[in-house]
Design a protein around this motif. Sequence first.
Motif, short mmCIF file in Angstrom:
data_model
loop_
_atom_site.label_atom_id
_atom_site.label_comp_id
_atom_site.label_asym_id
_atom_site.label_seq_id
_atom_site.Cartn_x
_atom_site.Cartn_y
_atom_site.Cartn_z
N ASN A 27 12.52 12.44 -2.00
CA ASN A 27 12.56 11.57 -3.17
C ASN A 27 11.19 10.95 -3.46
O ASN A 27 11.09 9.80 -3.84
CB ASN A 27 13.62 10.49 -2.99
CG ASN A 27 14.45 10.31 -4.23
OD1 ASN A 27 14.32 11.04 -5.19
ND2 ASN A 27 15.31 9.32 -4.20
N TYR A 28 10.14 11.71 -3.23
CA TYR A 28 8.76 11.29 -3.47
C TYR A 28 8.29 10.18 -2.54
O TYR A 28 7.23 9.62 -2.73
CB TYR A 28 8.54 10.87 -4.93
CG TYR A 28 8.71 12.03 -5.87
CD1 TYR A 28 7.74 13.00 -5.98
CD2 TYR A 28 9.86 12.16 -6.62
CE1 TYR A 28 7.90 14.07 -6.84
CE2 TYR A 28 10.03 13.23 -7.48
CZ TYR A 28 9.04 14.18 -7.58
OH TYR A 28 9.20 15.23 -8.42
N ARG A 29 9.07 9.85 -1.53
CA ARG A 29 8.64 8.84 -0.55
C ARG A 29 8.59 9.52 0.81
O ARG A 29 9.60 9.66 1.48
CB ARG A 29 9.61 7.67 -0.53
CG ARG A 29 9.58 6.93 -1.82
CD ARG A 29 10.45 5.71 -1.74
NE ARG A 29 10.35 4.99 -3.00
CZ ARG A 29 11.37 4.45 -3.61
NH1 ARG A 29 12.57 4.52 -3.09
NH2 ARG A 29 11.20 3.82 -4.73
N VAL A 30 7.41 9.93 1.19
CA VAL A 30 7.27 10.65 2.45
C VAL A 30 5.95 10.28 3.11
O VAL A 30 4.93 10.16 2.45
CB VAL A 30 7.38 12.19 2.25
CG1 VAL A 30 6.32 12.71 1.33
CG2 VAL A 30 7.36 12.92 3.58
N LEU A 37 0.83 -1.19 0.00
CA LEU A 37 0.00 0.00 0.00
C LEU A 37 0.86 1.24 0.00
O LEU A 37 2.05 1.19 0.27
CB LEU A 37 -0.93 0.00 1.22
CG LEU A 37 -0.22 -0.11 2.58
CD1 LEU A 37 -0.16 1.23 3.25
CD2 LEU A 37 -0.94 -1.12 3.43
N SER A 38 0.26 2.38 -0.30
CA SER A 38 0.98 3.66 -0.31
C SER A 38 0.57 4.56 0.83
O SER A 38 1.40 5.17 1.47
CB SER A 38 0.76 4.40 -1.63
OG SER A 38 1.39 3.72 -2.68
N ASP A 61 -4.06 2.61 -2.47
CA ASP A 61 -3.18 2.06 -3.50
C ASP A 61 -2.82 0.59 -3.26
O ASP A 61 -1.70 0.16 -3.53
CB ASP A 61 -1.89 2.88 -3.63
CG ASP A 61 -1.98 3.90 -4.76
OD1 ASP A 61 -3.07 4.08 -5.31
OD2 ASP A 61 -0.95 4.50 -5.09
N VAL A 62 -3.78 -0.17 -2.74
CA VAL A 62 -3.57 -1.60 -2.54
C VAL A 62 -3.80 -2.28 -3.88
O VAL A 62 -4.87 -2.15 -4.48
CB VAL A 62 -4.51 -2.17 -1.47
CG1 VAL A 62 -4.35 -3.67 -1.34
CG2 VAL A 62 -4.27 -1.48 -0.13
N GLY A 80 -0.84 9.51 -0.89
CA GLY A 80 -1.07 10.01 0.46
C GLY A 80 -2.51 9.79 0.87
O GLY A 80 -3.40 9.70 0.03
N LEU A 81 -2.73 9.69 2.18
CA LEU A 81 -4.08 9.51 2.70
C LEU A 81 -4.14 10.20 4.06
O LEU A 81 -3.23 10.02 4.89
CB LEU A 81 -4.38 8.01 2.86
CG LEU A 81 -5.83 7.58 3.05
CD1 LEU A 81 -6.69 7.97 1.84
CD2 LEU A 81 -5.91 6.08 3.28
N ALA A 82 -5.15 11.04 4.28
CA ALA A 82 -5.30 11.76 5.54
C ALA A 82 -6.76 11.74 5.95
O ALA A 82 -7.65 11.74 5.10
CB ALA A 82 -4.83 13.21 5.37
N SER A 83 -7.01 11.72 7.26
CA SER A 83 -8.39 11.62 7.74
C SER A 83 -8.82 12.84 8.53
O SER A 83 -8.07 13.37 9.35
CB SER A 83 -8.55 10.36 8.60
OG SER A 83 -7.61 10.36 9.65
N ASP A 84 -10.03 13.30 8.26
CA ASP A 84 -10.68 14.40 8.95
C ASP A 84 -11.78 13.77 9.80
O ASP A 84 -12.84 13.42 9.30
CB ASP A 84 -11.24 15.36 7.90
CG ASP A 84 -12.06 16.50 8.48
OD1 ASP A 84 -12.42 16.46 9.67
OD2 ASP A 84 -12.35 17.44 7.72
N GLU A 85 -11.50 13.62 11.10
CA GLU A 85 -12.44 12.94 12.01
C GLU A 85 -13.78 13.67 12.09
O GLU A 85 -14.83 13.04 12.08
CB GLU A 85 -11.83 12.80 13.40
CG GLU A 85 -10.71 11.78 13.49
CD GLU A 85 -11.16 10.33 13.39
OE1 GLU A 85 -12.35 10.01 13.62
OE2 GLU A 85 -10.30 9.50 13.07
N ALA A 86 -13.75 15.00 12.19
CA ALA A 86 -14.99 15.77 12.35
C ALA A 86 -15.92 15.59 11.15
O ALA A 86 -17.13 15.46 11.32
CB ALA A 86 -14.68 17.24 12.58
#
Length: 171
Positions: free
Chosen positions: A154-157, A26-27, A40-41, A72-78
């Motif tokens: 290098n695009y991996r963060v 995954l990414s 990205d699985v 990238g993946l980010a979560s907004d709990e609200a």
Amino acid sequence: ATGYAYSIDPVTGAATQIVDVGTLSLSGASLLGGELFVSDVLESSFKTGTVDLGTGVFTVISDQDGSANWHGLASDEAAGLLYSIDIDDGNKLKSLTAAGVVTTIGSGAGIDGRGMAYDDGNSILYATGGSNLYSVDTAAGTSTLIGSMGTDFNYRVGLAFDEDAGILYAN
């Protein structure tokens, strides 16, 4: 090859293996409502879904609108939403519900968002673009340069925001 999910002790940095996730590659990864979501699985095509931290089982919730590049993946709990920037769709911001409903936001963030994190306390979505850090407007899908991170990942963060300490971390 076999992969594992780990918990990390924030004081010592020690990693503890939680569960075998098999060959799952995954990414992006983010917690939302106590569930681990991953992007990205690669199955027959690229998917987003959840990983059960007790069993390691992956459950598909979305085909990422046919994209192979939700790094990238980010979560907004609200809001109960996950965010990703779709590299295959002109770097457009996407929101995703826990049920798998994808919405395209705006005409393009102008960055790839390979690393993403959300600050729930201040409602700020952070994303990377090359060696720079940006904020991303979750209503318009546009990005604003915050500044250089001082290093090229290098695009991996990976990005993570510590709500208690108010610190944004990168690896």
